[in-house]
Scaffold this motif. Structure first.
Motif, mmCIF file in Angstrom:
data_model
loop_
_atom_site.group_PDB
_atom_site.id
_atom_site.type_symbol
_atom_site.label_atom_id
_atom_site.label_comp_id
_atom_site.label_asym_id
_atom_site.label_seq_id
_atom_site.Cartn_x
_atom_site.Cartn_y
_atom_site.Cartn_z
ATOM 1 N N UNK A 98 0.825 -1.218 0.000
ATOM 2 C CA UNK A 98 0.000 0.000 0.000
ATOM 3 C C UNK A 98 0.857 1.265 0.000
ATOM 4 N N UNK A 99 2.113 1.134 0.395
ATOM 5 C CA UNK A 99 2.950 2.305 0.636
ATOM 6 C C UNK A 99 3.391 3.046 -0.604
ATOM 7 N N UNK A 100 3.623 2.328 -1.708
ATOM 8 C CA UNK A 100 4.061 3.028 -2.916
ATOM 9 C C UNK A 100 3.019 4.055 -3.332
ATOM 10 N N UNK A 101 1.744 3.643 -3.334
ATOM 11 C CA UNK A 101 0.676 4.577 -3.697
ATOM 12 C C UNK A 101 0.554 5.696 -2.656
ATOM 13 N N UNK A 102 0.685 5.362 -1.371
ATOM 14 C CA UNK A 102 0.571 6.377 -0.319
ATOM 15 C C UNK A 102 1.665 7.432 -0.456
ATOM 16 N N UNK A 103 2.883 7.009 -0.742
ATOM 17 C CA UNK A 103 3.968 7.979 -0.890
ATOM 18 C C UNK A 103 3.833 8.781 -2.186
ATOM 19 N N UNK A 104 3.297 8.164 -3.254
ATOM 20 C CA UNK A 104 2.999 8.935 -4.469
ATOM 21 C C UNK A 104 1.975 10.022 -4.169
ATOM 22 N N UNK A 105 0.996 9.680 -3.343
ATOM 23 C CA UNK A 105 -0.028 10.652 -2.972
ATOM 24 C C UNK A 105 0.550 11.763 -2.095
ATOM 25 N N UNK A 162 14.455 10.781 -6.146
ATOM 26 C CA UNK A 162 13.476 9.701 -6.003
ATOM 27 C C UNK A 162 13.534 8.846 -7.263
ATOM 28 N N UNK A 163 13.840 7.568 -7.084
ATOM 29 C CA UNK A 163 14.043 6.663 -8.222
ATOM 30 C C UNK A 163 12.783 5.845 -8.475
ATOM 31 N N UNK A 164 12.347 5.845 -9.725
ATOM 32 C CA UNK A 164 11.104 5.164 -10.100
ATOM 33 C C UNK A 164 11.369 4.156 -11.207
ATOM 34 N N UNK A 185 10.521 3.326 -2.509
ATOM 35 C CA UNK A 185 10.164 3.564 -1.113
ATOM 36 C C UNK A 185 11.367 4.016 -0.298
ATOM 37 N N UNK A 186 12.529 3.453 -0.574
ATOM 38 C CA UNK A 186 13.749 3.868 0.153
ATOM 39 C C UNK A 186 14.113 5.310 -0.174
ATOM 40 N N UNK A 187 14.062 5.681 -1.449
ATOM 41 C CA UNK A 187 14.500 7.020 -1.843
ATOM 42 C C UNK A 187 13.450 8.078 -1.508
ATOM 43 N N UNK A 188 12.161 7.733 -1.631
ATOM 44 C CA UNK A 188 11.134 8.730 -1.322
ATOM 45 C C UNK A 188 11.084 8.993 0.182
ATOM 46 N N UNK A 189 11.354 7.951 0.991
ATOM 47 C CA UNK A 189 11.413 8.158 2.445
ATOM 48 C C UNK A 189 12.584 9.071 2.804
ATOM 49 N N UNK A 249 9.417 -5.527 -10.807
ATOM 50 C CA UNK A 249 8.377 -4.688 -10.210
ATOM 51 C C UNK A 249 8.571 -4.465 -8.715
ATOM 52 N N UNK A 250 8.676 -5.534 -7.945
ATOM 53 C CA UNK A 250 8.835 -5.361 -6.496
ATOM 54 C C UNK A 250 10.144 -4.674 -6.126
ATOM 55 N N UNK A 251 11.292 -5.086 -6.695
ATOM 56 C CA UNK A 251 12.532 -4.359 -6.370
ATOM 57 C C UNK A 251 12.463 -2.874 -6.714
ATOM 58 N N UNK A 252 11.816 -2.546 -7.829
ATOM 59 C CA UNK A 252 11.674 -1.132 -8.196
ATOM 60 C C UNK A 252 10.847 -0.381 -7.160
ATOM 61 N N UNK A 253 9.771 -1.010 -6.675
ATOM 62 C CA UNK A 253 8.962 -0.372 -5.640
ATOM 63 C C UNK A 253 9.773 -0.167 -4.367
ATOM 64 N N UNK A 254 10.600 -1.155 -4.002
ATOM 65 C CA UNK A 254 11.410 -1.039 -2.791
ATOM 66 C C UNK A 254 12.406 0.117 -2.921
#
Length: 644
Positions: A36-43, A445-447, A79-83, A71-76
């Motif tokens: 759920x966090x990828x979408x929450x941080x995008x928001x 922030x890496x996407x 999440x690391x860079x956006x945090x 897909x999952x590694x990219x999300x991780x």
């Protein structure tokens, strides 16, 4: 005041503490997990706020740890860079399950916590007012906005006696689910009191608080007492402790009483957590799989008990047993005490410190197989095998089932192992968390290519004063978010790509739903979902509202709705409506055309809608004026950005 009122009162930003009325709360802590966090941080990023405004915001990775492709590694990585950029603390894959980690490292008595996971109330075991929410609500809390909920009723659960024999904390909450059902906690906080509370450790309290989510509860609270202080001291956080409990003459809205000494091992039968029976009644039922772990039962104490039961024995060759420690701290403590050897030597499979089989990420049962799991949900198909029969049990019961290859009468189990105590000096894993720099301006922030930009939805009245719509699907009672938006490794990996994940809405309920919804939307129409009681129970996943909205769903009409899902519908501009007359539910068929007069909708009011071939039917809403404005704006993100 009771304990719930004390914490709410100290965080109240708006409203009054009258049950059912809307209140706004200042939030101290937030947590997200990767599903759920990828979408929450995008928001959060879309709000344009340079830094989180909470005391602490955690970004945990524990759901999508299977790295089958990019897909999952990219999300991780995102999440690391956006945090790092916005001031969040990052916990990488394999560190542990968010609720276990939060309990050990960050949860505080008296604090408010919202998390984009429905089992966030686990922290109520340490006296945090912890609540599950949709990702957008969490993003706004990170931005310093209040969290709005209806003021809950407070249920005192008075505990006497102490657990005896093979009964455990899991059986306490299963007993409450047996009494109250999966709808029995909606709009309520369960507050535990009485002399029996002192006999329960913090991990035991957390187990009970965790499965309060299955009651539909807003939260669960245990007092902060000497037991809480001892736990925090062991975690190296005694400074976070403060004594907190209800006043002696506190009043409550409802009461329950449980004699802990009278409890026996219980099990929730397929396919609902409230279908509870004594384990003795299942005697002789073969068990093909046992799974021990999840955020409910993966603590050091849980797994030490399992190791002691399995020590020197071989798991039944016909039973596949899997164990998921809740955190690397738990795993380290087990290793230091030589408790991994009994687990491994028994033939059990030791999995990563993650959610794993609980959310269908590996560990699927055999065809038509019986699986005994220490998890919190046993919804049909959630395990990854649609015809599997999942039973929810305690770690003690699961270990016995693994040894015997079947459920057996607890009267035959002999003497139970002694209740474990935490080691004198538990190891810390705090160095494994990635804390943000003082200033994140220079952080990129890496996407990855699977992270798709947020969709902007139009206002509700963009097409006029009347919503012309079509009933795209008609459903029964207790439709869960797993029914709406399934989990599992393949689908979870699409959580940051709404167009892609939308292809899976209701896929296990009605494979043609997406095709019908798209046909209505592409013809310029709007979709409506009609459902029975308790629509949207289960997970906090906002994708169960966001993906249908992407497909053109503009309203849900049901007999009743679960709290978090109803809030998610509001967040994404979907009208949550309820039948005034129960018999009208049967009158609305799939495919029916509906006219909803938008100008006649008022906060908490009744509106007459027209159903082709049926006539006029009354529906009501329980929306506040602010919520109705959010829906009219096309969703919460639109409304907040307009305000800001």
């Amino acid at each position: 005041m009771n304990l719930t009122q004390k914490i709410i009162g100290s965080h109240l930003v708006s409203g009054t503490m009258t049950p059912g009325s809307e209140i706004g709360l200042r939030i101290d802590q937030t947590l997200t997990q990767d599903a759920t966090g990828t979408m929450a941080w995008l928001q959060f990023e879309a709000l344009g706020i340079p830094r989180v405004k909470t005391d602490i915001s955690l970004s945990y990775v524990d759901h999508n740890t299977l790295q089958m492709n990019f897909r999952n590694p990219d999300d991780h990585r995102f999440l690391r860079t956006v945090a790092a950029k916005f001031g969040g603390v990052y916990s990488g894959p394999g560190t542990g399950i968010c609720h276990q980690l939060h309990l050990e490292n960050f949860a505080k008595p008296g604090a408010t916590l919202v998390g984009s996971d429905s089992h966030t109330p686990t922290a109520g075991g340490i006296c945090s007012l912890a609540m599950g929410a949709g990702g957008l609500s969490v993003a706004l809390a990170m931005a310093g906005e209040p969290y709005y909920i209806p003021m809950p009723k407070v249920v005192r659960v008075f505990l006497t006696g102490a657990l005896t024999g093979w009964a455990s904390a899991k059986d306490v909450i299963l007993e409450l689910l047996r009494r109250r059902t999966v709808k029995g906690g909606v709009g309520r906080v369960f507050e535990y009191a009485g002399p029996g509370v002192a006999t329960l450790s913090v991990p035991e309290r957390a187990t009970i608080a965790n499965m309060g989510a299955e009651l539909g509860a807003t939260g669960t609270l245990f007092p902060s007492d000497g037991v809480t202080r001892a736990f925090l001291k062991a975690m190296g956080r005694e400074a976070d402790w403060r004594e907190l409990g209800p006043d002696a003459d506190a009043a409550y809205d409802e009461e329950e009483a449980i004699d802990l000494s009278a409890l026996v091992p219980l099990a929730a039968q397929p396919h609902m957590p409230d279908r509870v029976v004594p384990v003795a009644e299942l005697d002789g039922l073969p068990v093909e799989q046992v799974c021990i772990g999840s955020c409910t039962n993966s603590s050091y104490a849980d797994l030490k008990l399992v190791a002691q039961i399995l020590d020197g024995h071989r798991i039944n060759p016909g039973t596949d047993a899997m164990i998921s420690p809740g955190s690397k701290q738990v795993l380290t403590m087990l290793a230091q005490e030589g408790l991994l050897e009994p687990l491994i030597g028994s033939g059990a499979r030791l999995l990563e410190c993650s959610c794993g089989p609980c959310i269908g990420s590996g560990g699927a049962p055999v065809t038509s197989g019986v699986s005994a799991r220490t998890f919190n949900r046993n919804f049909e198909g959630r395990s990854g095998t649609k015809d599997a029969k999942v039973y929810l049990v305690s770690p003690l019961t699961a270990a016995q089932a693994a040894l015997n290859g079947k459920f057996t009468d607890p009267a035959t189990w002999g003497t139970p192992p002694a209740k474990p105590e935490l080691p004198a000096d538990p190891p810390s894993i705090r160095h494994l968390f990635v804390f943000p720099p003082e200033n994140g301006d220079g952080v990129e922030v890496l996407r990855g290519p699977n992270i798709v930009a947020l969709e902007k939805f139009p206002r509700l009245d963009a097409s006029g004063d009347v919503l012309e719509a079509n009933v795209v699907i008609r459903l029964g009672d207790n439709i869960t978010t797993d029914h709406i938006m399934p989990a599992g490794a393949e689908i979870l990996a699409l959580r940051s790509n709404i167009p892609a994940i939308s292809e899976h809405v209701f896929v296990r309920v009605d494979p043609d739903f997406v095709k019908r919804a798209r046909a209505v939307s592409e013809a310029g129409g709007n979709g409506v979902i009609v459902a029975g009681e308790n629509y949207g129970q289960g997970s906090s996943r906002e994708h169960a509202a966001l993906a249908p909205r992407h497909l053109g769903i503009r309203a849900v009409i049901a007999l009743s709705m679960a709290r978090i899902h109803r809030a998610n519908l509001v967040n994404f501009g979907i009208l949550p409506l309820v039948f005034v007359n129960r018999e009208d539910y049967a009158k609305v068929a799939q495919g029916a055309d509906i006219r909803i007069p938008l100008t006649e909708i008022t906060p908490g009011g009744v509106t007459n809608i027209e159903i082709a071939g049926v006539g006029v039917l009354p529906v009501r809403n329980d929306l506040s004026a602010a919520e109705l404005d959010i829906i009219r704006s096309g969703g919460l993100l639109n409304a907040v950005k307009e305000k800001m």
